[in-house]
Write an enzyme that holds these catalytic residues in place. Sequence first.
Site, short mmCIF file in Angstrom:
data_model
loop_
_atom_site.label_atom_id
_atom_site.label_comp_id
_atom_site.label_asym_id
_atom_site.label_seq_id
_atom_site.Cartn_x
_atom_site.Cartn_y
_atom_site.Cartn_z
N LEU A 213 1.27 -1.29 0.48
CA LEU A 213 0.27 -0.13 -0.34
C LEU A 213 0.70 1.16 0.16
O LEU A 213 0.34 2.38 0.78
CB LEU A 213 -0.67 -0.14 1.33
CG LEU A 213 -1.56 -1.22 1.23
CD1 LEU A 213 -2.72 -1.16 2.88
CD2 LEU A 213 -2.98 -1.11 0.59
N ASP A 245 9.75 -3.95 -5.50
CA ASP A 245 10.13 -4.99 -5.93
C ASP A 245 11.79 -4.79 -4.65
O ASP A 245 12.10 -6.63 -4.15
CB ASP A 245 11.41 -4.95 -7.08
CG ASP A 245 10.55 -4.46 -8.48
OD1 ASP A 245 9.50 -5.61 -8.15
OD2 ASP A 245 11.31 -4.11 -9.38
O1 RIB Z 1 9.20 -2.52 -10.56
C1 RIB Z 1 10.10 -1.21 -10.82
C2 RIB Z 1 10.24 -2.00 -12.80
O2 RIB Z 1 9.77 -2.09 -13.60
C3 RIB Z 1 11.48 -0.60 -13.39
O3 RIB Z 1 13.00 -1.16 -13.03
C4 RIB Z 1 11.13 -1.16 -14.74
O4 RIB Z 1 12.23 -2.28 -15.74
C5 RIB Z 1 9.39 -1.83 -14.75
O5 RIB Z 1 9.74 -3.28 -15.16
#
Ligand code: RIB
Length: 297
Positions: A213, A245
Amino acid sequence: MSHIVVLGSTNMDLVTFVEKAPQRGETVTGREFRTIPGGKGANQAVAAARAGATVSMIGAVGNDAFGTRLRSTLEQAGVDTGRLRTTEGDSGTAHVVVDDDGGNAIVVIPAANGTVDHLTPGDEELIASADALLLQLEIPLGAVLAGALTARAHGVRTILTPAPAQPLPVDLLNATDLLLPNEHEVATLTGRTDPRTAALALLDEVPEVVVTLGAAGCLYAARDAEPLTVPAPEVTAVDTTGAGDTFAGTLAVALAEGRPMPDALAWAAAASALSVQRPGASESMPHRPEIDAQYTS
Ligand code: RIB
């Protein structure tokens, strides 16, 4: 050390920093342009490696200059690239606009990532040996499903970030142990805008769901537990690219180390909070001592 395998994308992020992103038909002057290694798969691999795991990456780069740099970025982070293929043609690129509030808009061109449409026997062997498999949706869906099924067959925990958002086959959801959407992705998957309602609906297909979130932290829902909200540390964001990520990679490491879910979520939230305070995706990801320091502060 835990062993995390990432099956996913590598992109060179072509990043424009601008006060305010242009509207359709508008031209604005930006402040800075940078090329920064990214891609949801590679970002998660770097995050997990910096958080302290042994990490292997399955995917593809092109045989261009971007591909060389994407591979070496992973290797410098300590990621095993033995199963990162080099294909004829362009590497994936992501065209990113970051505004002064740290928000972003991204267009991804898959290029080499589009060739990752099947698993080799070596890929399957690697997945079978892992503690966890991290998946996203920037490579063809068939390979994502093959990875999830291979992991499931060998008792390997599967963590899927359903981004870029798209409706998903039930087979893939059923082969996923932990689904990790953000607010937009969970709405696309369920048609429900309330994250809690959406997460609870997804439990019909997946045993555990974490909805990220942003500054509000995350919401955890599981079949056998009450939903739990974990706050994020209060920070000033300069670039949120790759924050999800960072969260995914760090969370995978904590869970592979056997940490309880609330603790693992708080540790991942600490890592994300660090990453948004620095520009770039992979470049902004924190190392374990920093995460520990933020987590305990
Ligand atoms: O989640 C971020 C990523 O999304 C970036 O680094 C870009 O490459 C896209 O894939």
